[in-house]
Design a protein around this motif. Structure first.
Motif, mmCIF file in Angstrom:
data_model
loop_
_atom_site.group_PDB
_atom_site.id
_atom_site.type_symbol
_atom_site.label_atom_id
_atom_site.label_comp_id
_atom_site.label_asym_id
_atom_site.label_seq_id
_atom_site.Cartn_x
_atom_site.Cartn_y
_atom_site.Cartn_z
ATOM 1 N N ASN A 206 0.772 -1.367 0.033
ATOM 2 C CA ASN A 206 0.011 0.147 0.112
ATOM 3 C C ASN A 206 1.005 1.319 0.053
ATOM 4 N N ASP A 207 2.267 1.115 0.323
ATOM 5 C CA ASP A 207 3.040 2.463 0.379
ATOM 6 C C ASP A 207 4.414 1.803 0.056
ATOM 7 N N PRO A 208 5.144 1.971 -1.308
ATOM 8 C CA PRO A 208 6.270 1.414 -1.708
ATOM 9 C C PRO A 208 7.456 2.194 -1.027
ATOM 10 N N GLN A 209 7.058 3.392 -0.216
ATOM 11 C CA GLN A 209 8.121 3.671 0.598
ATOM 12 C C GLN A 209 8.384 3.387 2.023
ATOM 13 N N ARG A 210 7.408 2.267 2.192
ATOM 14 C CA ARG A 210 7.563 1.823 3.694
ATOM 15 C C ARG A 210 8.009 0.273 3.460
ATOM 16 N N LEU A 211 8.917 -0.376 4.243
ATOM 17 C CA LEU A 211 9.676 -1.423 4.493
ATOM 18 C C LEU A 211 9.013 -2.094 5.621
ATOM 19 N N VAL A 212 8.697 -3.343 5.526
ATOM 20 C CA VAL A 212 8.213 -4.189 6.747
ATOM 21 C C VAL A 212 9.594 -4.911 7.152
ATOM 22 N N LEU A 213 10.217 -4.881 8.201
ATOM 23 C CA LEU A 213 11.174 -5.971 8.676
ATOM 24 C C LEU A 213 10.661 -6.616 9.733
ATOM 25 N N ARG A 214 11.193 -8.032 9.721
ATOM 26 C CA ARG A 214 10.822 -8.930 10.516
ATOM 27 C C ARG A 214 12.122 -9.386 10.888
ATOM 28 N N ALA A 215 12.234 -9.281 12.365
ATOM 29 C CA ALA A 215 13.499 -9.438 13.240
ATOM 30 C C ALA A 215 13.349 -10.903 14.027
ATOM 31 N N THR A 216 14.102 -11.864 13.903
ATOM 32 C CA THR A 216 13.962 -12.971 14.630
ATOM 33 C C THR A 216 15.468 -13.388 15.266
ATOM 34 N N PRO A 217 15.461 -13.692 16.490
ATOM 35 C CA PRO A 217 16.752 -14.299 16.944
ATOM 36 C C PRO A 217 17.153 -15.898 16.607
ATOM 37 N N ALA A 218 18.192 -15.971 16.329
ATOM 38 C CA ALA A 218 18.610 -17.072 15.865
ATOM 39 C C ALA A 218 20.124 -17.679 16.288
ATOM 40 N N PHE A 219 20.277 -18.838 16.004
ATOM 41 C CA PHE A 219 21.594 -19.424 16.573
ATOM 42 C C PHE A 219 22.309 -20.256 15.414
ATOM 43 N N GLN A 220 23.469 -20.012 15.078
ATOM 44 C CA GLN A 220 24.132 -20.905 14.213
ATOM 45 C C GLN A 220 25.253 -21.690 14.990
ATOM 46 N N GLU A 221 25.282 -22.907 14.620
ATOM 47 C CA GLU A 221 26.429 -23.740 15.165
ATOM 48 C C GLU A 221 27.529 -23.383 14.623
ATOM 49 N N GLU A 222 28.721 -23.624 15.269
ATOM 50 C CA GLU A 222 30.039 -23.286 14.635
ATOM 51 C C GLU A 222 30.649 -24.711 13.758
ATOM 52 N N LYS A 223 30.003 -25.710 14.351
ATOM 53 C CA LYS A 223 30.509 -27.247 13.686
ATOM 54 C C LYS A 223 29.687 -27.312 12.310
ATOM 55 N N THR A 224 30.231 -27.654 11.094
ATOM 56 C CA THR A 224 29.474 -27.976 10.038
ATOM 57 C C THR A 224 29.374 -29.417 9.992
ATOM 58 N N HIS A 225 28.119 -29.805 9.168
ATOM 59 C CA HIS A 225 27.872 -31.292 8.882
ATOM 60 C C HIS A 225 27.968 -31.504 7.310
ATOM 61 N N GLU A 226 28.438 -32.776 7.143
ATOM 62 C CA GLU A 226 28.219 -33.361 5.819
ATOM 63 C C GLU A 226 26.976 -33.773 5.317
ATOM 64 N N LYS A 227 26.463 -33.483 4.271
ATOM 65 C CA LYS A 227 25.360 -33.841 3.743
ATOM 66 C C LYS A 227 25.186 -33.986 2.220
ATOM 67 N N LEU A 228 24.384 -34.881 1.761
ATOM 68 C CA LEU A 228 24.325 -35.083 0.264
ATOM 69 C C LEU A 228 23.196 -34.482 -0.174
ATOM 70 N N VAL A 229 23.196 -33.366 -1.489
ATOM 71 C CA VAL A 229 22.181 -32.876 -2.127
ATOM 72 C C VAL A 229 22.240 -33.215 -3.672
ATOM 73 N N GLU A 230 21.173 -32.979 -4.200
ATOM 74 C CA GLU A 230 21.299 -33.102 -5.832
ATOM 75 C C GLU A 230 21.687 -31.878 -6.480
ATOM 76 N N ARG A 231 22.460 -31.694 -7.167
ATOM 77 C CA ARG A 231 22.615 -30.410 -7.969
ATOM 78 C C ARG A 231 23.109 -30.884 -9.697
ATOM 79 N N ASP A 232 22.030 -30.263 -10.252
ATOM 80 C CA ASP A 232 22.244 -30.482 -11.849
ATOM 81 C C ASP A 232 22.458 -32.108 -12.167
ATOM 82 N N GLY A 233 21.398 -32.709 -11.521
ATOM 83 C CA GLY A 233 21.283 -34.120 -11.630
ATOM 84 C C GLY A 233 22.391 -35.190 -11.016
ATOM 85 N N GLU A 234 23.136 -34.561 -10.152
ATOM 86 C CA GLU A 234 24.190 -35.378 -9.838
ATOM 87 C C GLU A 234 24.256 -35.011 -8.248
ATOM 88 N N ILE A 235 24.499 -36.113 -7.385
ATOM 89 C CA ILE A 235 24.526 -36.346 -5.971
ATOM 90 C C ILE A 235 25.981 -35.732 -5.519
#
Length: 303
Positions: A206-235
């Motif tokens: 209703n007003d393109p000069q106004r922005l609606v911001l949504r703020a949410t607290p979140a946590f990211q682990e330091e460790k990373t984990h390996e997982k398999l995903v499909e990309r361009d038909g390959e795993i």
């Protein structure tokens, strides 16, 4: 509080974490202070302090460099196509016998349209509202007169990417309580990682000069984990970061030109254990600080 019916132009917050979107260390690294409530041992190397520029620059009003723009650009599907410019000011105020940061809330509008959400945030150690550049001189005076450390980051996001604001590192084994919507008390224990705020955004249809911001607290682990995903038909194998997004504490605020979002701490009975105490309290050089975030945003059309 029900979600605003706007075309949010970024990935779901949970998907963002699963995709492992990382913070920009070059810009945000100075904000990696220690988790609040745990003083640093004498002799241990302190985290680097924010390095403010001249007072006129470091404490300029959030978004003061923005100029008026028209953001109502739409693609063939009717979705708004935008680039959003953020001005993020972090102010860390020393904690003494008196909590000086509470004085700023006399100049901030905390009416979120849902009194229940405001009360829920307070029980969890948070206060959220918005203010304007007209109120900034009074807010700035409070910061300056109470020995605040100031740092700011300018960031532009586009193509649906949310903004991740890191607040510092979390030590392994940090336990917290969480008051939930509808009543009840939850909680858990965090592993080593990073406490953040996720800033999602949308243009008010209703007003393109106004922005609606949504703020949410979140946590990211330091460790990373390996997982398999499909990309361009390959795993393929990718490294992924896990985390937690505290959706019950999401806050939506509409900002007009000259407005800015303010995130700070409250004084809950369980201070030191609720989420807000972990997220917004820090220590540096044996001094305890409380953090206030002032976030301004402006959308411009993508040509």
């Amino acid at each position: 509080m029900q979600s605003t019916k706007y075309p949010i132009l970024c990935s779901a917050l949970g998907l963002m974490l699963l995709a492992g979107i990382a913070c920009d260390e070059a810009q945000w690294g100075q904000w990696d202070w220690n988790l609040g409530g745990k003083a640093q041992p004498v002799g241990e190397k302190a985290a680097p302090a924010p390095t403010p520029g001249p007072a006129s620059d470091s404490l300029a009003a959030p978004g003061s460099a923005f100029t008026a723009s028209h953001a109502d650009a739409r693609d063939g599907n009717g979705m708004v196509v935008l680039r959003v410019h953020f001005d993020v000011l972090r102010v860390d105020i020393p904690v003494d016998a008196v909590r000086h940061s509470l004085k700023i809330w006399n100049h901030i509008d905390e009416s979120l349209g849902d009194p229940g959400l405001t009360a829920l945030l307070a029980r969890n150690g948070f206060r959220v509202g918005k203010s304007s550049q007209a109120e900034w001189p009074a807010i700035r005076t409070i910061f300056e007169h109470n020995g605040a450390r100031v740092s700011r980051v300018a960031r532009t996001v586009q193509e649906g990417a949310p903004l991740t604001v890191p607040l510092g590192k979390v030590e392994d084994g940090a336990s917290y309580f969480l008051h939930k919507r509808g009543g009840g008390l939850g909680g858990g224990t965090l592993t080593a990682g990073r406490r953040t705020f996720l800033i999602d955004y949308a243009v008010d249809p209703n007003d393109p000069q106004r922005l609606v911001l949504r703020a949410t607290p979140a946590f990211q682990e330091e460790k990373t984990h390996e997982k398999l995903v499909e990309r361009d038909g390959e795993i393929v194998s990718v490294r992924d970061q896990e985390g937690r997004v505290f959706y019950d504490l999401s806050v939506e605020t509409a900002l007009s030109m000259g407005d800015f979002l303010v995130i700070g701490g409250s004084e809950p009975a369980e201070k030191g254990f609720v989420l807000g105490s972990w997220w917004l309290d820090s220590s540096l050089d044996m001094q305890q600080y409380e953090t206030v975030l002032c976030i301004s945003a402006q959308a411009t059309r993508v040509e």
